[in-house]
Write a protein that holds these residues in place. Structure first.
Motif: not given
Length: 327
Positions: A24, A221-224, A27, A226
């Motif tokens: 998790q 885009a789904d990397d925490m 990304g 961010r």
């Protein structure tokens, strides 16, 4: 093979391996075969402390570790955690009542496929439950042989003292790196007074100190990350200046910025065992090589000058993730 260090009475490799990113957060593009190969390579290199948690995945990370060590359990020091719960709004909470502690331990043992947990952490402190209740339940798990050693994560000095009075704490896990030094003033001295080992997570600043991230556009885009203030526009440029300075120092020693940053964490003391996370053998081997770097007093002074304690721009977490930290 890297050297060993002591966390209380527990002997482990001088570096551990954080497994969260295999399931998790950063990304994730899961490659379980490479992840398992990375765990196997870690053990071959003397990286024995393997760090997971019930919420990573959730649950899938423990199962992955269980598969990886099924035929080499005697070589692994398994660390897992309980205590984080997530709200419907994405906020981080904590639970520490006795029944929940025991339930989580049983579930983790099943997922890991083992008969005891070597190091069991309270991942976050539940402010609604007396720490004495939580640690009373943990001490019963030790007495039952289901857990060997106990740890606590992101706890205040007062909470550490109260928990330790119920049952000795083997390890404190908190964020510690050149860009997160909050624990140095009070928490590290408390741990050392009590004989508690220190396990820094994110010792590479969630990868930022490696120099591989130059803008949020480098993150999936789904990397925490961010969501983290230190990676936000305005902050990231300030923080990159520190990485640039570290890169220059690293080049002088013919190492990478990440290796230099990790060597700095390792230099904090013989009771410090960082757990850099990676899901690839290449980066694992780079991290392990950092344990062989010798830093002189002059090196340390120049690193401190390049990365001043209060120079980092942005908070560690956004508000919804910060509420359960440091209790």
């Amino acid at each position: 093979m890297i050297a060993t260090r002591k966390l209380g009475e527990l002997t482990v490799g001088a570096e551990g391996l954080g497994l969260m990113g295999m399931s998790q957060a950063y990304g994730v593009r899961n490659d379980d075969n490479e992840s398992i190969a990375t765990i196997h390579r870690a053990l071959d290199l003397g990286v024995t402390l393997l760090d997971t948690a019930n919420v990573y995945g959730p649950e899938t990370n423990e199962r992955l570790l269980g598969r990886a060590i099924a035929d080499r359990r005697d070589r692994a020091i398994v660390a897992t955690k309980f205590g984080i719960v997530w709200g419907a709004d994405g906020s981080m909470g904590a639970r520490g009542d006795a029944a929940y502690v025991k339930q989580c331990a049983e579930q983790s043992l099943t997922r890991l496929g083992i008969d005891h947990i070597d190091l069991y952490y309270q991942h976050r402190v539940d402010p609604t439950v007396p720490i004495e209740e939580t640690w009373g339940a943990l001490s019963e798990l030790v007495a039952a042989g289901k857990v060997r050693h106990l740890g606590i994560s992101e706890a205040s000095a007062d909470t550490i003292r109260r928990a330790h009075a119920v049952h000795p704490i083997t390890a404190l896990q908190s964020e510690w790196s050149l860009w997160t030094r909050d624990i140095e003033a009070e928490i590290v001295p408390t741990a050392r007074e009590l004989g508690i080992g220190i396990v820094p997570f994110s010792p590479l600043g969630r990868g930022f100190l490696t120099g591989s991230i130059t803008s949020t556009d480098d993150l999936p885009a789904d990397d925490m990350r961010r969501r983290l203030p230190r990676f936000a526009d305005g902050n990231i440029d300030t923080n990159l200046a520190i990485v640039t300075a570290l890169r220059d120092l690293a080049a002088e020693k013919d190492v990478t910025p990440g290796q230099l940053a990790l060597a700095w964490v390792l230099s904090r003391g013989a009771d410090v065992v960082p757990i850099p996370g990676t899901k690839r053998r290449t980066y694992l081997e780079q991290n392990v090589a950092a344990a062989g770097i010798t830093l002189t007093a002059d090196d340390l002074a120049r690193i401190e000058a390049a990365a001043p304690r209060d120079a980092i721009a942005g908070a560690r977490y956004p508000e919804e993730l910060a509420r359960a930290a440091g209790k």
